[in-house]
Design an enzyme around this catalytic site. Structure first.
Site, PDB file in Angstrom:
ATOM      1  N   ASP A   1      44.146  32.964  38.376  1.00  0.00           N
ATOM      2  CA  ASP A   1      43.662  31.616  38.675  1.00  0.00           C
ATOM      3  C   ASP A   1      43.753  30.685  37.472  1.00  0.00           C
ATOM      4  OD1 ASP A   1      43.035  32.709  41.094  1.00  0.00           O
ATOM      5  OD2 ASP A   1      40.869  32.526  40.882  1.00  0.00           O
TER       6      ASP A   1
ATOM      7  N   ASP B   1      44.939  35.995  50.266  1.00  0.00           N
ATOM      8  CA  ASP B   1      44.463  36.462  48.972  1.00  0.00           C
ATOM      9  C   ASP B   1      44.647  37.973  48.823  1.00  0.00           C
ATOM     10  OD1 ASP B   1      43.366  35.954  46.433  1.00  0.00           O
ATOM     11  OD2 ASP B   1      41.784  34.674  47.263  1.00  0.00           O
TER      12      ASP B   1
END
Length: 514
Positions: free
Chosen positions: A191, A125
């Site tokens: 996202d 991430d």
């Protein structure tokens, strides 16, 4: 292909949920279809390293430890994926206050630890990538690629094959690093959720438009986790979402509670014909072919057996009939199979009309085609001396090679003059080359696209919705097609571009098929 908890449980996943969903992958037969990875996500880490600097786990979430969890997953015949972050801390869902451990500065040590736990996959991430106080930054002042190359090299040094998945949210246009030299997959966008929504899907679809050609075997555009099985999308929207992701060769990572999933959602995820699109050995993504604004999209791409897959997406939130024109994929006829249903449709001539659910889709496998003749365009440069720029529209030079017209819209207008309508006038096919780098990680009225309004000879303006050409204002999109009516015979036509309330893309040239 596999499972990740984020869209179901966010960063609050506990060991029992990892166990139950791993077991469900097997019990539902998903593992036999290729869903082989059971992956961790945020929340598994501790908040302090051990005395030797090693990464620790959250004992409240994973009481028996990550190595034991990995063994449980492997004993089921699945592969085990871990999660970390290329920043000082990892992502969380409490505004950055959890301070789960990141791997920045500890890449070699963490990679060796992951390998010792039997990791087969690493999702990496991008939170806290800049500093210990900068939680999420979509425009970081540093280059983030080195964070990924460092971890790539650390993983390589373990001598264990670990699939490397970059979750950098599409920041700094990773497809063009190129990310294919660094990782096995790279996120192209922010996202998809939670919560799930059609707007999220539309935003991601637009962001894929300029980068389909950067993916291929060994390196894939990652459109993010699947929302199939979650609330927020109708079954038709879930089907469209799944089939588009599959045809785009995105990783297919389920992200729902598999212990509660509906039969309908399982049916979508287990459609072997759609999965075959995703796993096709050619590994070539579908690409954007045509947008009929506020109506439907057409995407298509080749398959290893010489056939083509065409994906038609209903952009309206209503059930209705839509006609797919084979010319939009370069054919006049072809033998067709409905990929979703398996129905044999025989030979299609010129077009095919089907009833779509709201935001539904049609996926056709086309073979034995007759190739359509390609239109020939006469091109007109936007910056040509005879054109009329008004209301603030102005020119700029791009890459020291071409001149484009920008600041069209919000009062600015661009008029192409002296456009040839041919011998008969009427409706013409136009091809537009433009630049649009209005990248956004959030949902807007036109997420990752801009609207232009185009009119011919003062007629009614037609809305033309134009996706991204890239993430910088020097990357052209070539050949956006739109049909406009109102042309007169001869070379006296005027095509005007405007937008009363927002800016359009910057325009390089306009082609007209006569």
């Amino acid at each position: 292909m596999g499972w990740n908890p984020y869209n179901a449980y966010a960063c609050d996943t506990v060991e029992s949920q990892y166990h139950s969903n791993a077991q469900a992958l097997v019990d539902l037969g998903l593992d036999s279809l290729g869903y082989e990875y059971l992956n961790l996500d945020c929340g598994w880490q501790g908040t302090a390293r051990n005395s030797s600097g090693g990464i620790t786990w959250n004992t409240a979430a994973i009481p028996n430890g990550v190595p034991a969890l990995g063994k449980f997953v492997h004993d089921l015949g699945l592969k085990f994926g871990v999660y970390s972050d290329g920043g000082y801390f990892a992502c969380d869902t409490v505004g950055g206050t959890a301070h789960f451990l990141g791997s920045l500065g500890f890449e070699m040590q963490d990679a060796a630890t992951f390998a010792s736990w039997g990791a087969d996959y690493l999702k990496y991430d991008n939170c806290y990538a800049v500093s210990t106080t900068d939680f999420v930054d979509f425009d970081p002042p540093i280059e983030i690629e080195p964070h990924y190359t460092t971890m790539r090299d650390a993983l390589s040094a373990t001598d264990r094959p670990i699939l490397f998945s970059a979750c950098e949210w599409g920041v700094q246009d990773p497809a063009r690093w190129p990310a294919s030299a660094v990782v096995n997959s790279w996120r192209i966008s922010n996202d998809i959720g939670p919560p799930s929504s059609w707007d999220n899907i539309f935003r991601i679809v637009n962001q894929l438009v300029p980068i389909t050609g950067f993916a291929g075997p060994g390196g894939w555009n990652d459109l993010d986790l699947l929302e199939v099985g979650n609330i927020g999308l109708t079954m038709a929207e879930q089907q469209t979402h799944f089939t588009f992701w599959a045809a785009a060769k995105s990783p297919l990572i389920i992200s729902t509670d598999l212990t509660e999933i509906s039969e309908e959602a399982v049916g979508i995820l287990t459609n072997t014909r759609v999965i075959a699109l995703n796993q096709d050995s050619l590994g070539q993504s579908i690409s954007f072919k045509r947008r009929y604004t506020n109506d439907h999209d057409v995407w298509a791409g080749p398959l290893s057996d010489g056939s083509m897959v065409a994906v038609v997406i209903e952009m309206q939130n209503s059930s209705r009939a839509i006609t797919f024109n084979l010319s939009d994929v370069g054919y006049t006829s072809a033998t067709a199979i409905n990929v979703i249903t398996g129905a044999l449709l025989g030979t299609l001539e010129n077009s095919y009309t089907s009833t779509f659910d709201a935001h539904g889709s049609l996926v056709l496998k086309l073979s034995n085609p007759v190739i359509a003749p390609q239109p020939t365009f006469t091109f007109y440069d936007a910056a040509a001396s005879g054109n009329v720029l008004a209301g603030g529209a102005s020119t700029r030079i791009v890459n020291n090679t071409i001149t484009v017209v920008g600041f069209v819209g919000n009062g600015g207008t661009l008029e192409f003059t002296g456009v040839d309508g041919g011998a008969s006038g009427g409706t013409k096919l136009l091809s537009v080359d433009y630049i649009n780098a209005d990248f956004t990680p959030t949902n807007t009225d036109c997420s990752n696209c801009r609207n232009a309004f185009m009119s011919v000879n003062g007629g009614t303006a037609v809305q033309v919705q134009m996706p991204l050409s890239g993430q910088s204002w020097d990357i052209l999109f070539h050949g956006y097609l739109v049909s406009l009516s109102g042309f007169k015979p001869g070379k006296t036509n005027i095509v005007q571009i405007s937008n009363p309330s927002a800016y359009t893309p910057d325009f390089y040239r306009l082609g007209v098929a006569v």
